[in-house]
Write a protein that holds these residues in place. Structure first.
Motif, short mmCIF file in Angstrom:
data_model
loop_
_atom_site.label_atom_id
_atom_site.label_comp_id
_atom_site.label_asym_id
_atom_site.label_seq_id
_atom_site.Cartn_x
_atom_site.Cartn_y
_atom_site.Cartn_z
N LEU A 36 3.71 -8.95 -2.22
CA LEU A 36 4.84 -9.81 -1.90
C LEU A 36 6.10 -8.99 -1.63
O LEU A 36 6.88 -9.30 -0.72
CB LEU A 36 5.09 -10.79 -3.05
CG LEU A 36 4.08 -11.93 -3.21
CD1 LEU A 36 4.28 -12.65 -4.54
CD2 LEU A 36 4.21 -12.90 -2.03
N ALA A 37 6.31 -7.96 -2.43
CA ALA A 37 7.48 -7.10 -2.21
C ALA A 37 7.40 -6.43 -0.85
O ALA A 37 8.41 -6.31 -0.14
CB ALA A 37 7.57 -6.06 -3.32
N GLU A 38 6.20 -6.02 -0.47
CA GLU A 38 6.04 -5.37 0.83
C GLU A 38 6.35 -6.33 1.98
O GLU A 38 6.81 -5.91 3.05
CB GLU A 38 4.61 -4.82 0.96
CG GLU A 38 4.44 -3.85 2.11
CD GLU A 38 3.20 -2.99 1.96
OE1 GLU A 38 3.03 -2.08 2.80
OE2 GLU A 38 2.42 -3.21 1.03
N LYS A 39 6.11 -7.61 1.76
CA LYS A 39 6.43 -8.61 2.78
C LYS A 39 7.91 -9.00 2.78
O LYS A 39 8.35 -9.80 3.59
CB LYS A 39 5.58 -9.86 2.55
CG LYS A 39 4.10 -9.65 2.79
CD LYS A 39 3.31 -10.92 2.48
CE LYS A 39 1.82 -10.72 2.70
NZ LYS A 39 1.03 -11.93 2.33
N GLY A 40 8.67 -8.45 1.83
CA GLY A 40 10.11 -8.70 1.80
C GLY A 40 10.56 -9.80 0.88
O GLY A 40 11.72 -10.22 0.95
N ASP A 41 9.68 -10.30 0.00
CA ASP A 41 10.08 -11.34 -0.94
C ASP A 41 11.21 -10.80 -1.81
O ASP A 41 11.04 -9.78 -2.50
CB ASP A 41 8.88 -11.75 -1.80
CG ASP A 41 9.21 -12.89 -2.74
OD1 ASP A 41 9.92 -12.66 -3.73
OD2 ASP A 41 8.77 -14.02 -2.48
N PRO A 42 12.37 -11.45 -1.85
CA PRO A 42 13.52 -10.88 -2.55
C PRO A 42 13.33 -10.76 -4.05
O PRO A 42 13.77 -9.78 -4.67
CB PRO A 42 14.66 -11.85 -2.21
CG PRO A 42 13.99 -13.12 -1.78
CD PRO A 42 12.71 -12.71 -1.16
N VAL A 43 12.67 -11.74 -4.68
CA VAL A 43 12.45 -11.66 -6.13
C VAL A 43 11.47 -10.53 -6.46
O VAL A 43 11.70 -9.75 -7.40
CB VAL A 43 11.93 -13.01 -6.67
CG1 VAL A 43 11.61 -12.90 -8.15
CG2 VAL A 43 12.95 -14.11 -6.42
N ARG A 65 3.47 2.98 -3.18
CA ARG A 65 4.57 3.71 -2.56
C ARG A 65 5.90 2.96 -2.60
O ARG A 65 6.96 3.57 -2.41
CB ARG A 65 4.21 4.08 -1.12
CG ARG A 65 3.07 5.09 -1.06
CD ARG A 65 2.84 5.68 0.31
NE ARG A 65 1.81 6.70 0.24
CZ ARG A 65 2.02 7.96 -0.12
NH1 ARG A 65 3.24 8.35 -0.43
NH2 ARG A 65 1.02 8.82 -0.16
N LEU A 66 5.86 1.65 -2.84
CA LEU A 66 7.12 0.92 -2.98
C LEU A 66 7.90 1.36 -4.22
O LEU A 66 9.11 1.19 -4.30
CB LEU A 66 6.86 -0.57 -3.06
CG LEU A 66 6.47 -1.28 -1.76
CD1 LEU A 66 6.26 -2.76 -2.03
CD2 LEU A 66 7.53 -1.09 -0.69
N LEU A 67 7.19 1.94 -5.17
CA LEU A 67 7.83 2.39 -6.40
C LEU A 67 8.57 3.71 -6.20
O LEU A 67 9.53 4.02 -6.91
CB LEU A 67 6.76 2.57 -7.48
CG LEU A 67 7.16 2.37 -8.94
CD1 LEU A 67 7.49 0.92 -9.20
CD2 LEU A 67 6.01 2.82 -9.85
#
Length: 369
Positions: A275-282, A320-322
């Motif tokens: 979800l974070a990779e898709k840009g979900d703000p939360v 890798r988002l971390l």
């Protein structure tokens, strides 16, 4: 184990041949600092014992042909097992590092049958020289371990149904991953580094001077035991840091933030990062906060051992988002330290165990007789 009866020089040449995979007698003479006639006698001894065999020939610049040798049919093989609580992986290799077999199961109860099948296939390669089992426990020297922990380690090994006469060594799973990074991962060109595993649990493998640091009780790198929280109004509790940084707590925080949304809260760390990779703000906010917390831990490790390199691994750590948040936090709190994501993925532990097993297997042949 079959006895080879080889002498010291033969053992040295055997180890050099195993490290090289294949080599000529002149190459082995250079590697071992021995004369060519001595190496010729040694190779005849190794061939007679079935520990080496000719695999072809090589022509040099002068046009002269030299015999090429490889390990023989009696050199044997080694087995590495990553005995996790939810996953079990194995890897069988020759003493020259050749991959002979690998397997994996998500049903630990079936691991014994998987191991037996691998042993049956490996028998064609000669004796089983060594087994290394990676476990998610502290592996302590005799006389220093916690009895309950030692019992869990014994039970984990017993569940695999290994031969009674097998030379079995256990090693902590994170330490094994650090060894893999040293041998074939991000640590190959570094004398010192820390492998930081972040997933359901947390742990660190510390390498200094290209040697794994195990500590007096085998507990070096057990960062779950760091004093946390360290504040005037709160007392540290055992493994409280793991309770804060483990993926279960990460998902609890996500569920708390999901109140009022129409979509369900992510049930796994992988789903949260997707979800974070898709840009979900939360999701992005939660991942960013988690990255900062992991960065705090990495900076603390840097303050103690100044490794120069931190390798992030584990189910959460290798996302890798971390990385950007960890890099930023380490840069703010510590001196210059490279932070990278492991390229070895979930196989790091079994790869490291295989390197240890191969080392022990070669040693077993060299010291026999």
């Amino acid at each position: 184990m079959a006895k080879t009866g080889i002498g010291d020089r033969a053992g040295e040449v055997f180890a050099a041949l195993a490290a090289a995979g294949q080599a000529t007698r002149p190459q082995l003479a250079v590697a071992c600092g021995l004369s060519k006639p001595t190496v010729s006698l040694v190779m005849a001894e190794l061939e007679a014992a079935g520990l080496a065999e000719r695999s072809g020939s090589s022509s040099g610049a002068t046009g002269r042909t030299a015999a090429v040798y490889r390990l023989g049919p009696r050199a044997g093989y080694v087995l590495a097992v990553d005995r996790g609580s939810t996953q079990v992986a194995l890897r069988a290799t020759g003493l020259d590092g050749e991959l002979l077999d690998e397997d994996h199961t998500s049903r630990p109860a079936s691991a014994g049958a998987m191991v037996q099948a691998a042993l049956g296939r490996g028998a064609a390669r000669g004796p089983l020289r060594a087994v290394v089992v990676a476990v998610s426990e502290v592996v302590s020297p005799p006389g220093r371990g916690d009895p309950a922990t030692m019992a869990r380690v014994r039970d984990a090994v017993a569940s695999l149904g290994l031969p009674a006469d097998a030379a079995v060594r256990t090693e902590n799973n994170v330490n094994c991953a650090a060894i893999a990074e040293l041998a074939e991962g991000a640590g190959t060109d570094h004398d010192s580094f820390v492998y930081l595993q972040v997933g359901v649990a947390i742990g660190a493998g510390v390498v200094i001077g290209r040697r794994l640091v195990r500590g007096a009780s085998g507990a070096a790198g057990e960062v779950a035991r760091l004093a946390y929280p360290w504040a005037d109004d709160r007392s540290p509790a055992p493994e409280a840091l793991e309770a804060r940084l483990g993926s279960r707590a990460l998902l609890r925080r996500a569920r708390a933030r999901w109140d009022g949304r129409d979509d369900p809260a992510p049930r796994t760390a992988a789903a949260l990062f997707a979800l974070a990779e898709k840009g979900d703000p939360v999701a992005l906010e939660i991942v960013g906060e988690h990255a900062g917390a992991v960065g705090n831990l990495a900076a603390s490790l840097c303050a103690v051992v100044d490794p120069g390199l931190v390798v992030l691994g584990g189910g959460v750590g290798r996302n890798r988002l971390l990385l950007p948040g960890v890099v930023a936090t380490v840069g703010r709190l510590s001196w210059p330290t490279d932070v990278v994501v492991s390229e070895l993925g979930a196989r790091a532990t079994v790869l490291g165990a295989a390197h240890l097993a191969r080392e022990r297997g070669i040693g077993a042949v060299v010291t026999e007789g």
